[in-house]
Scaffold this motif. Structure first.
Motif, PDB file in Angstrom:
ATOM      1  N   ALA A 164     -50.690  14.260  40.437  1.00  0.00           N
ATOM      2  CA  ALA A 164     -52.145  14.396  40.456  1.00  0.00           C
ATOM      3  C   ALA A 164     -52.645  15.421  39.436  1.00  0.00           C
ATOM      4  CB  ALA A 164     -52.614  14.783  41.857  1.00  0.00           C
ATOM      5  N   ALA A 165     -51.781  16.329  39.004  1.00  0.00           N
ATOM      6  CA  ALA A 165     -52.170  17.320  37.996  1.00  0.00           C
ATOM      7  C   ALA A 165     -52.200  16.721  36.594  1.00  0.00           C
ATOM      8  CB  ALA A 165     -51.216  18.506  38.039  1.00  0.00           C
ATOM      9  N   GLY A 166     -51.651  15.507  36.449  1.00  0.00           N
ATOM     10  CA  GLY A 166     -51.662  14.837  35.153  1.00  0.00           C
ATOM     11  C   GLY A 166     -50.472  15.152  34.271  1.00  0.00           C
ATOM     12  N   ASP A 167     -49.441  15.783  34.823  1.00  0.00           N
ATOM     13  CA  ASP A 167     -48.229  16.044  34.041  1.00  0.00           C
ATOM     14  C   ASP A 167     -47.632  14.710  33.595  1.00  0.00           C
ATOM     15  OD1 ASP A 167     -48.460  18.811  34.487  1.00  0.00           O
ATOM     16  OD2 ASP A 167     -47.353  18.663  36.377  1.00  0.00           O
ATOM     17  N   GLU A 168     -47.064  14.704  32.398  1.00  0.00           N
ATOM     18  CA  GLU A 168     -46.531  13.463  31.830  1.00  0.00           C
ATOM     19  C   GLU A 168     -45.059  13.619  31.469  1.00  0.00           C
ATOM     20  OE1 GLU A 168     -50.371  11.592  29.600  1.00  0.00           O
ATOM     21  OE2 GLU A 168     -49.287  13.165  28.545  1.00  0.00           O
ATOM     22  N   ARG A 169     -44.389  12.463  31.402  1.00  0.00           N
ATOM     23  CA  ARG A 169     -42.968  12.452  31.075  1.00  0.00           C
ATOM     24  C   ARG A 169     -42.570  11.075  30.570  1.00  0.00           C
ATOM     25  NH1 ARG A 169     -38.054  13.659  35.122  1.00  0.00           N
ATOM     26  NH2 ARG A 169     -36.577  14.369  33.562  1.00  0.00           N
ATOM     27  N   LEU A 170     -41.589  11.050  29.685  1.00  0.00           N
ATOM     28  CA  LEU A 170     -41.060   9.786  29.182  1.00  0.00           C
ATOM     29  C   LEU A 170     -40.453   9.004  30.347  1.00  0.00           C
ATOM     30  CD1 LEU A 170     -40.458   8.094  26.608  1.00  0.00           C
ATOM     31  CD2 LEU A 170     -38.283   9.312  26.474  1.00  0.00           C
ATOM     32  N   VAL A 171     -40.770   7.741  30.454  1.00  0.00           N
ATOM     33  CA  VAL A 171     -40.347   6.932  31.600  1.00  0.00           C
ATOM     34  C   VAL A 171     -38.825   6.886  31.728  1.00  0.00           C
ATOM     35  CG1 VAL A 171     -40.366   4.677  30.454  1.00  0.00           C
ATOM     36  CG2 VAL A 171     -40.830   4.824  32.897  1.00  0.00           C
ATOM     37  N   THR A 172     -38.107   6.847  30.613  1.00  0.00           N
ATOM     38  CA  THR A 172     -36.649   6.797  30.714  1.00  0.00           C
ATOM     39  C   THR A 172     -36.072   8.104  31.242  1.00  0.00           C
ATOM     40  OG1 THR A 172     -36.520   7.313  28.348  1.00  0.00           O
ATOM     41  CG2 THR A 172     -36.283   4.995  28.988  1.00  0.00           C
ATOM     42  N   ASP A 173     -36.676   9.234  30.889  1.00  0.00           N
ATOM     43  CA  ASP A 173     -36.211  10.518  31.433  1.00  0.00           C
ATOM     44  C   ASP A 173     -36.445  10.578  32.939  1.00  0.00           C
ATOM     45  OD1 ASP A 173     -35.496  11.294  28.885  1.00  0.00           O
ATOM     46  OD2 ASP A 173     -37.252  12.576  28.586  1.00  0.00           O
ATOM     47  N   ASP A 174     -37.597  10.107  33.362  1.00  0.00           N
ATOM     48  CA  ASP A 174     -37.912  10.084  34.786  1.00  0.00           C
ATOM     49  C   ASP A 174     -36.962   9.150  35.533  1.00  0.00           C
ATOM     50  OD1 ASP A 174     -39.731  10.951  36.936  1.00  0.00           O
ATOM     51  OD2 ASP A 174     -40.238   8.824  37.035  1.00  0.00           O
ATOM     52  N   THR A 175     -36.656   8.021  34.925  1.00  0.00           N
ATOM     53  CA  THR A 175     -35.750   7.053  35.543  1.00  0.00           C
ATOM     54  C   THR A 175     -34.337   7.625  35.660  1.00  0.00           C
ATOM     55  OG1 THR A 175     -37.090   5.242  34.679  1.00  0.00           O
ATOM     56  CG2 THR A 175     -34.879   4.686  35.417  1.00  0.00           C
ATOM     57  N   GLN A 176     -33.896   8.372  34.651  1.00  0.00           N
ATOM     58  CA  GLN A 176     -32.571   9.018  34.713  1.00  0.00           C
ATOM     59  C   GLN A 176     -32.479   9.922  35.941  1.00  0.00           C
ATOM     60  OE1 GLN A 176     -30.049   8.307  32.944  1.00  0.00           O
ATOM     61  NE2 GLN A 176     -30.550   8.031  30.807  1.00  0.00           N
ATOM     62  N   ASP A 177     -33.509  10.721  36.166  1.00  0.00           N
ATOM     63  CA  ASP A 177     -33.517  11.610  37.332  1.00  0.00           C
ATOM     64  C   ASP A 177     -33.531  10.815  38.633  1.00  0.00           C
ATOM     65  OD1 ASP A 177     -33.469  13.780  35.652  1.00  0.00           O
ATOM     66  OD2 ASP A 177     -35.581  14.319  35.954  1.00  0.00           O
ATOM     67  N   LEU A 178     -34.293   9.740  38.654  1.00  0.00           N
ATOM     68  CA  LEU A 178     -34.343   8.898  39.850  1.00  0.00           C
ATOM     69  C   LEU A 178     -32.976   8.278  40.133  1.00  0.00           C
ATOM     70  CD1 LEU A 178     -35.971   7.584  42.120  1.00  0.00           C
ATOM     71  CD2 LEU A 178     -36.611   5.785  40.512  1.00  0.00           C
ATOM     72  N   LEU A 179     -32.286   7.827  39.094  1.00  0.00           N
ATOM     73  CA  LEU A 179     -30.947   7.264  39.282  1.00  0.00           C
ATOM     74  C   LEU A 179     -30.006   8.296  39.890  1.00  0.00           C
ATOM     75  CD1 LEU A 179     -30.472   5.243  35.975  1.00  0.00           C
ATOM     76  CD2 LEU A 179     -30.968   4.356  38.259  1.00  0.00           C
ATOM     77  N   ALA A 180     -30.084   9.530  39.424  1.00  0.00           N
ATOM     78  CA  ALA A 180     -29.223  10.588  39.963  1.00  0.00           C
ATOM     79  C   ALA A 180     -29.528  10.829  41.442  1.00  0.00           C
ATOM     80  CB  ALA A 180     -29.408  11.875  39.162  1.00  0.00           C
ATOM     81  N   ARG A 181     -30.809  10.803  41.799  1.00  0.00           N
ATOM     82  CA  ARG A 181     -31.183  11.004  43.214  1.00  0.00           C
ATOM     83  C   ARG A 181     -30.750   9.842  44.087  1.00  0.00           C
ATOM     84  NH1 ARG A 181     -36.448  12.239  41.264  1.00  0.00           N
ATOM     85  NH2 ARG A 181     -37.315  10.652  42.630  1.00  0.00           N
ATOM     86  N   LEU A 182     -30.740   8.636  43.529  1.00  0.00           N
ATOM     87  CA  LEU A 182     -30.392   7.445  44.309  1.00  0.00           C
ATOM     88  C   LEU A 182     -28.894   7.186  44.388  1.00  0.00           C
ATOM     89  CD1 LEU A 182     -33.152   4.948  43.150  1.00  0.00           C
ATOM     90  CD2 LEU A 182     -32.996   6.145  45.344  1.00  0.00           C
ATOM     91  N   GLU A 183     -28.114   7.831  43.541  1.00  0.00           N
ATOM     92  CA  GLU A 183     -26.677   7.544  43.485  1.00  0.00           C
ATOM     93  C   GLU A 183     -25.977   7.710  44.830  1.00  0.00           C
ATOM     94  OE1 GLU A 183     -22.745   8.791  40.906  1.00  0.00           O
ATOM     95  OE2 GLU A 183     -24.734   9.176  40.086  1.00  0.00           O
TER      96      GLU A 183
END
Length: 103
Positions: A26-45
């Motif tokens: 909600a603060a509007g912080d941005e990030r490259l989608v692939t970087d965000d996906t990498q972190d999500l993969l690590a959390r889901l492993e």
């Protein structure tokens, strides 16, 4: 997040694909989608491991590292002077062999 942020992310993903920079919160912080996906993969492993579907999860990593289909198609076209026949031949080979060559 605000609904318009969600709509904006959808537009960015459709427009920029794997190169999209998405709004994170909600603060509007941005990030490259692939970087965000990498972190999500690590959390889901650990969850994927418990469910016995690690290979499927790692398939997402293959897309990130090897490129999405549209990226591979553009690379083939660039290497072949824009030849649509070369792109189709590459797609046929991918489907036949079940393996996507690197972009």
């Amino acid at each position: 997040m605000q609904p318009w942020f969600v709509r904006e992310n959808k537009w960015r993903a459709a427009r920029y694909g794997m190169e999209a920079i998405i709004i994170q919160n909600a603060a509007g912080d941005e990030r490259l989608v692939t970087d965000d996906t990498q972190d999500l993969l690590a959390r889901l492993e650990p969850v994927a491991d418990r469910l016995g579907c690690l290979p499927e999860l790692f398939g997402v990593q293959t897309i990130i590292s090897g490129g999405a289909s549209y990226q591979r198609q553009l690379a083939v076209a660039a290497r072949n002077d824009g030849s649509l026949k070369a792109v189709v031949a590459s797609l046929v080979a991918e489907l036949r062999d079940g393996v996507a060559p690197p972009a």
